[in-house]
Motif scaffolding. Structure first.
Motif, PDB file in Angstrom:
ATOM      1  N   VAL A  18       3.053  -0.428  -5.811  1.00 48.00           N
ATOM      2  CA  VAL A  18       2.550   0.434  -4.741  1.00 48.00           C
ATOM      3  C   VAL A  18       1.113   0.795  -5.099  1.00 48.00           C
ATOM      4  O   VAL A  18       0.871   1.478  -6.106  1.00 48.00           O
ATOM      5  CB  VAL A  18       3.389   1.717  -4.591  1.00 48.00           C
ATOM      6  N   VAL A  19       0.171   0.295  -4.336  1.00 44.58           N
ATOM      7  CA  VAL A  19      -1.243   0.581  -4.581  1.00 44.58           C
ATOM      8  C   VAL A  19      -1.567   1.889  -3.855  1.00 44.58           C
ATOM      9  O   VAL A  19      -1.669   1.922  -2.620  1.00 44.58           O
ATOM     10  CB  VAL A  19      -2.144  -0.564  -4.094  1.00 44.58           C
ATOM     11  N   ASN A  20      -1.671   2.948  -4.640  1.00 45.68           N
ATOM     12  CA  ASN A  20      -1.753   4.291  -4.063  1.00 45.68           C
ATOM     13  C   ASN A  20      -3.199   4.792  -4.052  1.00 45.68           C
ATOM     14  O   ASN A  20      -3.795   5.014  -5.101  1.00 45.68           O
ATOM     15  CB  ASN A  20      -0.858   5.223  -4.899  1.00 45.68           C
ATOM     16  N   ASN A  21      -3.745   4.958  -2.848  1.00 51.05           N
ATOM     17  CA  ASN A  21      -5.061   5.593  -2.705  1.00 51.05           C
ATOM     18  C   ASN A  21      -4.972   6.839  -1.824  1.00 51.05           C
ATOM     19  O   ASN A  21      -5.961   7.329  -1.313  1.00 51.05           O
ATOM     20  CB  ASN A  21      -6.099   4.597  -2.149  1.00 51.05           C
ATOM     21  N   ALA A  22      -3.718   7.304  -1.611  1.00 48.32           N
ATOM     22  CA  ALA A  22      -3.439   8.537  -0.871  1.00 48.32           C
ATOM     23  C   ALA A  22      -4.021   8.514   0.551  1.00 48.32           C
ATOM     24  O   ALA A  22      -4.464   9.544   1.069  1.00 48.32           O
ATOM     25  CB  ALA A  22      -3.937   9.755  -1.638  1.00 48.32           C
ATOM     26  N   MET A  23      -4.020   7.348   1.148  1.00 45.58           N
ATOM     27  CA  MET A  23      -4.465   7.292   2.553  1.00 45.58           C
ATOM     28  C   MET A  23      -4.097   5.957   3.203  1.00 45.58           C
ATOM     29  O   MET A  23      -3.810   4.975   2.527  1.00 45.58           O
ATOM     30  CB  MET A  23      -5.978   7.487   2.646  1.00 45.58           C
ATOM     31  N   TYR A  24      -4.151   5.994   4.522  1.00 44.23           N
ATOM     32  CA  TYR A  24      -4.138   4.768   5.306  1.00 44.23           C
ATOM     33  C   TYR A  24      -5.560   4.240   5.225  1.00 44.23           C
ATOM     34  O   TYR A  24      -6.386   4.426   6.126  1.00 44.23           O
ATOM     35  CB  TYR A  24      -3.763   5.064   6.756  1.00 44.23           C
ATOM     36  N   GLY A  25      -5.837   3.583   4.095  1.00 46.13           N
ATOM     37  CA  GLY A  25      -7.220   3.269   3.736  1.00 46.13           C
ATOM     38  C   GLY A  25      -7.938   2.382   4.748  1.00 46.13           C
ATOM     39  O   GLY A  25      -9.117   2.590   5.045  1.00 46.13           O
ATOM     40  N   THR A  26      -7.239   1.390   5.257  1.00 45.36           N
ATOM     41  CA  THR A  26      -7.879   0.472   6.211  1.00 45.36           C
ATOM     42  C   THR A  26      -8.420   1.238   7.411  1.00 45.36           C
ATOM     43  O   THR A  26      -9.544   1.000   7.864  1.00 45.36           O
ATOM     44  CB  THR A  26      -6.838  -0.554   6.721  1.00 45.36           C
ATOM     45  N   GLY A  33       0.844  -1.180   0.000  1.00 47.72           N
ATOM     46  CA  GLY A  33       0.000   0.000   0.000  1.00 47.72           C
ATOM     47  C   GLY A  33       0.886   1.239   0.000  1.00 47.72           C
ATOM     48  O   GLY A  33       2.109   1.129   0.181  1.00 47.72           O
ATOM     49  N   ASP A  34       0.304   2.398  -0.197  1.00 47.64           N
ATOM     50  CA  ASP A  34       1.141   3.605  -0.180  1.00 47.64           C
ATOM     51  C   ASP A  34       1.664   3.876   1.230  1.00 47.64           C
ATOM     52  O   ASP A  34       2.827   4.256   1.414  1.00 47.64           O
ATOM     53  CB  ASP A  34       0.408   4.827  -0.759  1.00 47.64           C
ATOM     54  N   GLY A  35       0.810   3.635   2.240  1.00 49.40           N
ATOM     55  CA  GLY A  35       1.276   3.789   3.607  1.00 49.40           C
ATOM     56  C   GLY A  35       2.291   2.699   3.940  1.00 49.40           C
ATOM     57  O   GLY A  35       3.396   2.961   4.434  1.00 49.40           O
ATOM     58  N   ASP A  36       1.916   1.506   3.639  1.00 46.25           N
ATOM     59  CA  ASP A  36       2.707   0.304   3.858  1.00 46.25           C
ATOM     60  C   ASP A  36       4.109   0.410   3.235  1.00 46.25           C
ATOM     61  O   ASP A  36       5.121   0.159   3.897  1.00 46.25           O
ATOM     62  CB  ASP A  36       1.876  -0.792   3.171  1.00 46.25           C
TER      63      ASP A  36
HETATM   64 MG    MG Z   1      -3.347   3.381   1.056  1.00 49.13          MG
END
Ligand code: MG
Ligand code: TPP
Length: 559
Positions: free
Chosen positions: A464-472, A439-442
């Motif tokens: 890198v799966v980028n969704n611009a957040m700590y999605g979980t 993930g992007d955070g990860d």
């Molecule tokens: Mg993310």
């Protein structure tokens, strides 16, 4: 045999050679310079991988343990090195991975003064290791190291921590050499097998759930033969999806986070659960709801390598203490007529196939289709590593792990795992394609290890799966505190530029159509020995494989 006067550090390194260590991971420290010096002499037989963060080194050792089935070896320095490395020890503990962490320690003459970087590792690592010890007497070096290897590999595998006082490492003495460790595992009793056969013969809706570490190729084949002969449907526990060929007609899915609701229902409805190697932990039991403690509704057979796991939460009908190769070798010869389970198994398989058919998510980049494409494109021995975060849901749901240890993922949900795990897998298997999903955070928790990948030519394809957040966490936030977004947004760097700064090929994919060509370019780079990074920009609304952020918020606001 007496092998002359060696420093304790040299004895330690010779012991590692004896026990079959070919690779060790480290961040150097002045506290164990003597070991580094002994490793210099041993450089032809033990490859030393120098990492950029002790947590990265410990994760690599843990992942090495996962993919090879032999203890991953890590060296770090005192206090700060040890505290950084603890994440890998915790992961090895929860994931039942064999690993040995060696930590520097202050010289004995300064002990207990809170000398520079001094820590009591027994207290620090106590609850997250199988054994924590300090080697104070050089003449017992072999005994400690041998015990560490035996313990890491016996029963339920796990991590061992050994502290090395600096003055002890430079003492010289004669030390007798020892033999390589043996793997000690229990075998099932004949009466266990008779009882199991009788329970299977009486079952109408049986389900096997496989999990745990150090199965091995043969054990996996043996269990498959048993499942085929008896017609059993087989599921896997959280992040142990590669214990049964996911393409096989008998495989029905994984019992973990984001479980197929129809499979969850089947676990509840089964009249016999045959749990082999899996811990019956929170993730495998749907937070103790699919299987209810203390006495489950389903009849329960629990086979585990660690006697201490049996009867821990659940009172089973048959509890069997056995290693995986041992139980599988016996089961292979167990014949049960399972013809009456045929429709139960076939409908479970049909539900799995339906569940893993790509489902649409918002946005131009459909991650489900990307993973479904990869399952056709990748060679069957390709290794897929990942860290933790909602992005991992797409891989777990849509990828079909074909072979043993093609999945390298943290069952303890520890972020920052994917990059070092991918590197360790590639170092262990340089000839195989290795993907690492992050993930992007990860990713940014251990992205610095791209430097290690370049330094040692570990040509992994990093995503890198980028969704611009700590999605979980945003997802949980929307559930519990809807529309009060805080502390979960990320402003990210330019990932491909960052990759290029490390000497890694880098590019971005923004739609499904662009993925295949980007993948082929990345693959070509890795075939030429250069790691690659592909950023996958997904729509932030696509928060899980089956729902959106807006839907979660709307449901929560409605109360
Ligand atoms: Mg993310
Ligand atoms: C080392 C560590 N720190 C914090 C957490 C808590 N945590 C779980 S998932 C997550 C967010 C993951 O974000 P990202 O990697 O961007 O993946 P996404 O969920 O957005 O797909 C966090 C902070 C964790 N599991 N591990």
């Amino acid at each position: 045999m007496q092998s002359g006067e060696r420093t304790s550090a040299q004895v330690l390194v010779d012991a590692l050679k004896t026990h079959g260590t070919s690779t060790a991971f480290c961040v150097p420290g002045e506290s164990y310079l003597a070991v580094l010096d002994a490793l210099y002499d041993a450089r032809e037989s033990i490859r030393l991988i120098v990492c950029r963060q002790d947590g990265g080194a410990a994760y690599m050792a843990e992942a090495w343990g996962k993919v090879t089935g032999e203890p991953g070896i890590c060296f770090v320095t005192r206090g700060p090195g040890a505290t950084n490395a603890s994440i890998g020890v915790h992961t090895a503990f929860q994931d039942s991975t064999p690993m040995i962490l060696f930590v520097g320690q202050v010289p004995g003459e300064f002990a207990e003064r809170e000398a520079f970087q001094e820590m009591d590792y027994r207290r620090m690592f106590g609850p997250m290791a199988k054994w924590v010890a300090q080697i104070d007497r050089p003449e017992r070096m072999h005994e400690y190291v041998s015990h560490a290897f035996h313990l890491a590999m016996s029963g339920r595998p796990g991590p061992v921590v050994l502290a090395l006082p600096e003055d002890m490492l430079t003492e010289r003495g004669a030390a007798a050499d020892v033999a390589r460790y043996q793997v000690v595992q229990a075998s099932p009793a004949a009466s266990d097998v008779d009882k199991l056969r009788a329970m299977l013969a009486a079952a109408e809706r049986p389900l096997a759930i496989l999990g745990g570490s150090v199965w091995g190729e043969q054990a996996r084949r043996d269990f498959q033969a048993f499942a085929e002969r008896s017609g059993l449907p087989v599921a896997s526990s959280f992040r142990f999806q590669d214990l049964f060929d996911n393409r096989h007609d008998h495989y029905v899915g994984d019992v973990g986070i984001g479980i197929n609701p129809k499979l969850a229902q089947r676990v509840r409805e089964a009249d016999l659960l045959l749990v082999v190697g899996a811990r019956l932990g929170e993730m495998t039991t749907g937070a103790y709801t699919l299987i209810e403690p203390p006495r489950p509704k389903q009849k329960l057979v629990h086979v585990h390598a660690g006697a201490e796991e049996l009867g821990r939460v659940y009172q089973g009908d048959l509890l069997v203490n056995s290693g995986m190769p041992q139980i599988a070798a016996v089961l292979k010869n167990v014949a049960v007529d399972g013809s009456r389970w045929k429709s139960w198994r076939e409908s479970a398989r049909a539900e799995y196939l339906e569940w893993t058919r790509p489902a649409a998510i918002p946005g131009r980049l459909q991650l489900a289709e990307v993973v479904a494409w990869l399952r056709e494109r990748l060679p069957e021995d390709a290794i897929v590593a990942n860290g933790a975060g909602n992005f991992a849901g797409w891989i777990g749901r849509y990828y079909r792990y074909p072979r043993w240890r093609t999945q390298v993922a943290p069952t303890n949900g520890s972020m920052g795992y994917g990059v070092p795990a991918g590197i360790a897998a590639k170092l262990a298997h340089p000839g195989r394609v290795v993907l690492s999903f992050n993930g992007d955070g990860d990713f940014l928790m251990n992205g610095q290890e791209l430097a290690t990948a370049v330094q040692y030519g570990a040509a992994v394809i990093f995503f890198v799966v980028n969704n611009a957040m700590y999605g979980t966490i945003r997802m949980h936030q929307e559930r519990e505190y809807p529309a009060r977004v805080y502390g979960t947004a990320l402003r990210n760097p330019d990932f491909p530029a960052l990759a290029r700064a490390y000497g890694v090929h880098g590019e971005t994919v923004e739609d499904t159509a662009g993925f295949a060509a980007a993948f082929e370019r990345a693959l070509r780079e890795t075939e030429a020995g250069r790691p690659a990074l592909v950023e996958l920009r997904i729509d932030p609304q696509a928060i899980t494989t089956s729902t959106t952020l807006d839907a979660i918020r709307a449901r929560a606001l409605k109360g």
